[in-house]
Design a protein around this motif. Structure first.
Motif, PDB file in Angstrom:
ATOM      1  N   ALA A  96      44.283  57.248  60.038  1.00  0.00           N
ATOM      2  CA  ALA A  96      45.461  57.336  59.178  1.00  0.00           C
ATOM      3  C   ALA A  96      46.519  56.320  59.607  1.00  0.00           C
ATOM      4  N   ARG A 147      48.627  55.750  56.394  1.00  0.00           N
ATOM      5  CA  ARG A 147      48.648  56.968  55.592  1.00  0.00           C
ATOM      6  C   ARG A 147      49.076  58.136  56.460  1.00  0.00           C
ATOM      7  N   LYS A 148      49.524  59.210  55.805  1.00  0.00           N
ATOM      8  CA  LYS A 148      49.825  60.434  56.527  1.00  0.00           C
ATOM      9  C   LYS A 148      48.525  61.189  56.817  1.00  0.00           C
ATOM     10  N   ASP A 150      46.084  64.006  56.678  1.00  0.00           N
ATOM     11  CA  ASP A 150      45.892  65.050  55.677  1.00  0.00           C
ATOM     12  C   ASP A 150      45.706  66.416  56.344  1.00  0.00           C
ATOM     13  N   ILE A 166      42.012  57.298  46.551  1.00  0.00           N
ATOM     14  CA  ILE A 166      42.160  55.953  47.096  1.00  0.00           C
ATOM     15  C   ILE A 166      41.657  54.910  46.109  1.00  0.00           C
ATOM     16  N   TRP A 222      47.843  49.169  48.043  1.00  0.00           N
ATOM     17  CA  TRP A 222      47.608  50.617  47.944  1.00  0.00           C
ATOM     18  C   TRP A 222      48.812  51.259  47.281  1.00  0.00           C
TER      19      TRP A 222
END
Length: 307
Positions: free
Chosen positions: A98, A103-104, A106, A292, A306
């Motif tokens: 991540a 990204r965070k 999940d 994604i 993204w």
């Protein structure tokens, strides 16, 4: 230093740092596999492509560090303590992946990983394998056939189904091969202790390790390349590996496990937790894959952004 004290001062830190090493290496390897052409399963060309990536080579060094720490952990702590801790590599890999992808982390992925880890911990604690020796008996053949059939079925499923099903199939085959490799290495270590450096070269087991081990590693790279996320594949590999090890300990080395009705019931519940964690990771991985892919766009200059 012996006893319970060594578990918490040596085995636990070594296992956790080893898990972090495995997780970080897996995340890097998964990212590196996206930077090379998509190559069919078990084609050694994939490794020739990856070896040109300095970051992938560095990750192999990290794997060696993790393996060394795993040996240290197993030297000072029992299998039932060390193996569940090594499954935390799934969390470390998810966190690192991540971070690499900006990204965070999940929450559902974390929940699925925790389900696998807790289920495996409960299963090993209830089974408590003991006894046995390090000699492969003739009755090992039926289990070897079963494991071979499972591997072949997984490879066929991987060639037929796309998406996360393919990833899970490849990861399951990898976990089986890793478990078999670990058992064979245990025999090699026993031969080394009994007869010195030359002894293992006089038996077929060492040569089987040299054949089977690289196949498992190549399959793991195939699984990482096919998956958008690292967690589902790594969760299956790190869970199946020790479970296959328990089966081999019983079927090949004559180890004994606790098998009372209460224990069997607990093991069934643990198996449900493991399967539930893998199913959760698979479904969430597929959903995130679609998300994604939907948010991925190609700029006019060819760079990927993204959403």
């Amino acid at each position: 230093m012996t006893g319970t004290g060594a578990w918490f001062t040596v085995a636990v830190p070594a296992a956790l740092v080893g898990a972090a090493s495995f997780g970080m290496a897996s995340a890097v390897q998964q990212r590196a596999t996206k930077q090379v052409p998509n190559i069919r399963t078990l084609n050694p060309r994939l490794l020739f492509e990856l070896v040109r990536k300095p970051i992938w080579l560095a990750s192999v060094g990290t794997v060696i560090v993790g393996l060394s720490l795993q040996v240290v952990a197993l030297a000072y702590g029992p299998l039932m303590l060390v193996q569940p801790l090594l499954v935390t590599s799934v969390l470390f890999a998810a966190l690192h992946a991540a971070w690499l992808a900006h990204r965070k982390l999940d929450r559902i992925v974390v929940l699925g990983a925790l389900g696998c880890m807790s289920g495996l911990s409960a299963f090993l604690l209830l089974a408590r394998p003991a006894g046995g020796d390090e000699t492969i008996e003739p009755q090992a053949i039926p289990l070897a056939v079963v494991l071979g059939v499972i591997t072949v079925v997984c490879l066929l499923a991987a060639s037929r189904f796309p998406g996360e099903i393919r990833v899970i199939a490849l990861a399951l085959a990898t976990g089986v091969i890793y478990g078999v490799t670990a058992a064979l290495m245990k025999v090699v270590a026993s031969q080394f202790r009994a007869g010195g450096f030359v002894e293992p070269f006089q038996h077929w087991v060492l040569y089987a390790v040299c054949l089977v081990g690289p196949c498992g590693f190549l399959l793991s790279q195939n699984a990482f390349q096919q998956g958008k996320l690292i967690s589902p594949a790594l969760a299956v590999i790190t869970t199946v590996d020790p479970l296959v090890g328990v089966a081999i300990g019983i079927g090949w080395f004559g180890e004994r496990v606790v098998a009372t009705p209460a224990v069997l019931g607990g093991q069934a519940a643990a198996a449900v937790a493991i399967i539930g964690g893998i199913v959760l990771l698979t479904h969430r991985g597929e959903a995130l894959r679609r998300e994604i892919e939907d948010n991925e766009s190609i700029d006019s200059d060819g760079t990927v952004t993204w959403g």
